[in-house]
Design a protein around this motif. Structure first.
Motif, mmCIF file in Angstrom:
data_model
loop_
_atom_site.group_PDB
_atom_site.id
_atom_site.type_symbol
_atom_site.label_atom_id
_atom_site.label_comp_id
_atom_site.label_asym_id
_atom_site.label_seq_id
_atom_site.Cartn_x
_atom_site.Cartn_y
_atom_site.Cartn_z
ATOM 1 N N THR A 12 64.744 53.961 40.808
ATOM 2 C CA THR A 12 63.359 53.507 40.716
ATOM 3 C C THR A 12 63.092 52.234 41.498
ATOM 4 O OG1 THR A 12 63.836 52.322 38.670
ATOM 5 C CG2 THR A 12 62.982 54.572 38.463
ATOM 6 N N VAL A 13 64.016 51.316 41.561
ATOM 7 C CA VAL A 13 63.771 50.026 42.208
ATOM 8 C C VAL A 13 63.665 50.121 43.728
ATOM 9 C CG1 VAL A 13 64.623 47.674 42.532
ATOM 10 C CG2 VAL A 13 64.744 48.755 40.277
ATOM 11 N N PRO A 14 64.553 50.794 44.433
ATOM 12 C CA PRO A 14 64.487 50.747 45.894
ATOM 13 C C PRO A 14 63.165 51.227 46.497
ATOM 14 C CG PRO A 14 66.611 51.545 45.228
ATOM 15 C CD PRO A 14 65.761 51.474 43.984
ATOM 16 N N GLN A 15 62.530 52.239 45.944
ATOM 17 C CA GLN A 15 61.281 52.723 46.533
ATOM 18 C C GLN A 15 60.205 51.644 46.465
ATOM 19 O OE1 GLN A 15 60.826 55.655 48.294
ATOM 20 N NE2 GLN A 15 59.002 54.529 48.896
ATOM 21 N N GLN A 16 60.110 50.949 45.341
ATOM 22 C CA GLN A 16 59.129 49.876 45.211
ATOM 23 C C GLN A 16 59.447 48.758 46.201
ATOM 24 O OE1 GLN A 16 58.985 47.892 41.411
ATOM 25 N NE2 GLN A 16 56.938 47.100 41.783
ATOM 26 N N GLN A 17 60.709 48.402 46.321
ATOM 27 C CA GLN A 17 61.099 47.366 47.275
ATOM 28 C C GLN A 17 60.802 47.810 48.701
ATOM 29 O OE1 GLN A 17 65.166 46.925 45.942
ATOM 30 N NE2 GLN A 17 64.699 44.912 45.074
ATOM 31 N N LEU A 18 61.113 49.041 49.011
ATOM 32 C CA LEU A 18 60.844 49.564 50.350
ATOM 33 C C LEU A 18 59.347 49.561 50.642
ATOM 34 C CD1 LEU A 18 61.933 50.829 52.933
ATOM 35 C CD2 LEU A 18 61.813 53.051 51.804
ATOM 36 N N ASP A 19 58.537 49.962 49.685
ATOM 37 C CA ASP A 19 57.083 49.969 49.879
ATOM 38 C C ASP A 19 56.546 48.574 50.150
ATOM 39 O OD1 ASP A 19 57.077 52.699 49.502
ATOM 40 O OD2 ASP A 19 56.371 52.594 47.420
ATOM 41 N N VAL A 20 57.110 47.578 49.486
ATOM 42 C CA VAL A 20 56.686 46.200 49.700
ATOM 43 C C VAL A 20 57.120 45.722 51.088
ATOM 44 C CG1 VAL A 20 57.030 43.827 48.896
ATOM 45 C CG2 VAL A 20 56.600 45.653 47.239
ATOM 46 N N ILE A 21 58.342 46.033 51.476
ATOM 47 C CA ILE A 21 58.837 45.628 52.798
ATOM 48 C C ILE A 21 58.021 46.283 53.910
ATOM 49 C CG2 ILE A 21 60.809 45.777 54.380
ATOM 50 C CD1 ILE A 21 61.156 43.643 52.195
ATOM 51 N N LYS A 22 57.546 47.505 53.683
ATOM 52 C CA LYS A 22 56.709 48.184 54.681
ATOM 53 C C LYS A 22 55.458 47.381 55.014
ATOM 54 C CE LYS A 22 57.894 52.991 53.628
ATOM 55 N NZ LYS A 22 57.364 54.253 53.057
ATOM 56 N N VAL A 23 54.943 46.625 54.054
ATOM 57 C CA VAL A 23 53.767 45.786 54.294
ATOM 58 C C VAL A 23 54.097 44.754 55.375
ATOM 59 C CG1 VAL A 23 52.183 44.092 53.279
ATOM 60 C CG2 VAL A 23 52.843 46.133 51.976
ATOM 61 N N LEU A 24 55.267 44.152 55.273
ATOM 62 C CA LEU A 24 55.651 43.147 56.258
ATOM 63 C C LEU A 24 55.938 43.763 57.622
ATOM 64 C CD1 LEU A 24 56.161 41.712 53.440
ATOM 65 C CD2 LEU A 24 57.277 40.045 54.886
ATOM 66 N N LEU A 25 56.518 44.938 57.624
ATOM 67 C CA LEU A 25 56.754 45.620 58.900
ATOM 68 C C LEU A 25 55.422 45.974 59.574
ATOM 69 C CD1 LEU A 25 59.763 47.923 57.956
ATOM 70 C CD2 LEU A 25 59.802 45.697 59.119
ATOM 71 N N ALA A 26 54.439 46.362 58.765
ATOM 72 C CA ALA A 26 53.104 46.647 59.310
ATOM 73 C C ALA A 26 52.476 45.365 59.862
ATOM 74 C CB ALA A 26 52.205 47.262 58.234
ATOM 75 N N GLN A 27 52.679 44.247 59.164
ATOM 76 C CA GLN A 27 52.168 42.962 59.655
ATOM 77 C C GLN A 27 52.786 42.628 61.008
ATOM 78 O OE1 GLN A 27 52.978 39.870 56.695
ATOM 79 N NE2 GLN A 27 50.775 39.589 56.551
ATOM 80 N N GLU A 28 54.076 42.755 61.081
ATOM 81 C CA GLU A 28 54.803 42.436 62.312
ATOM 82 C C GLU A 28 54.289 43.284 63.474
ATOM 83 O OE1 GLU A 28 59.155 43.533 62.979
ATOM 84 O OE2 GLU A 28 59.301 41.462 62.259
ATOM 85 N N GLU A 29 54.137 44.576 63.239
ATOM 86 C CA GLU A 29 53.652 45.460 64.297
ATOM 87 C C GLU A 29 52.233 45.122 64.722
ATOM 88 O OE1 GLU A 29 54.120 49.604 63.537
ATOM 89 O OE2 GLU A 29 56.289 49.508 63.787
ATOM 90 N N ALA A 30 51.343 44.879 63.765
ATOM 91 C CA ALA A 30 49.951 44.541 64.086
ATOM 92 C C ALA A 30 49.894 43.230 64.871
ATOM 93 C CB ALA A 30 49.117 44.438 62.806
#
Length: 153
Positions: free
Chosen positions: A28-46
């Motif tokens: 259960t924990v890794p998916q939530q952590q991954l979803d949060v990290i995706k926000v930062l990856l989207a920031q970096e790309e934008a």
């Protein structure tokens, strides 16, 4: 393709960082952590596309959203104005990279992320910048959104 590879690498890093005593919650924990990290990856790309509007969309559009970086900007509109003022063009934005990202879920709706940032740009545009940050994110109907950003350089 590079974006998918970065997500996969983040997932592996997060899974390795989970303490042994938390192994029973590994599903259960890794998916939530991954979803949060995706926000930062989207920031970096934008950011690296020079798309300040897409970068800002990772923040919650609320009068309660806080940006703390030398001063306190209160509210989404103020936050966007601060970014526009400090980064008026693509050259001033430079190239952003994040490192040492750690996602810490607080519960189902909130998480904290800490990490390092680096911005590479010419001396004419302010020179390179680096520092650390902590973010509080809230899970909203529009996905994970940053509600508090404390960045130091």
């Amino acid at each position: 393709m590079a974006f998918c590879l970065r997500i996969a690498l983040c997932f592996v890093a997060i899974a390795i960082a989970i303490p042994a005593e938390s192994q029973q919650t590994l599903t259960t924990v890794p998916q939530q952590q991954l979803d949060v990290i995706k926000v930062l990856l989207a920031q970096e790309e934008a950011w690296n596309r020079g798309d300040l509007e897409a970068f800002a969309q990772t923040y919650k559009d609320s009068p309660d959203t806080l940006l703390i970086s030398g001063s306190v900007s209160r509210g989404y509109a103020s936050l966007v104005d601060a970014y526009r003022k400090n980064y008026p063009n693509r050259e001033a934005m430079g190239t952003l990279s994040f490192s040492e990202l750690e996602a810490h879920p607080l519960d189902e709706r909130f998480a904290v992320v800490v990490g390092h940032f680096n911005v590479e740009r010419s001396k004419k545009e302010g020179g390179n910048a680096q520092g650390i940050f902590s973010l509080v994110l809230e899970k909203t109907a529009k996905g994970w959104k940053i509600i508090v950003d404390h960045t130091t350089s």
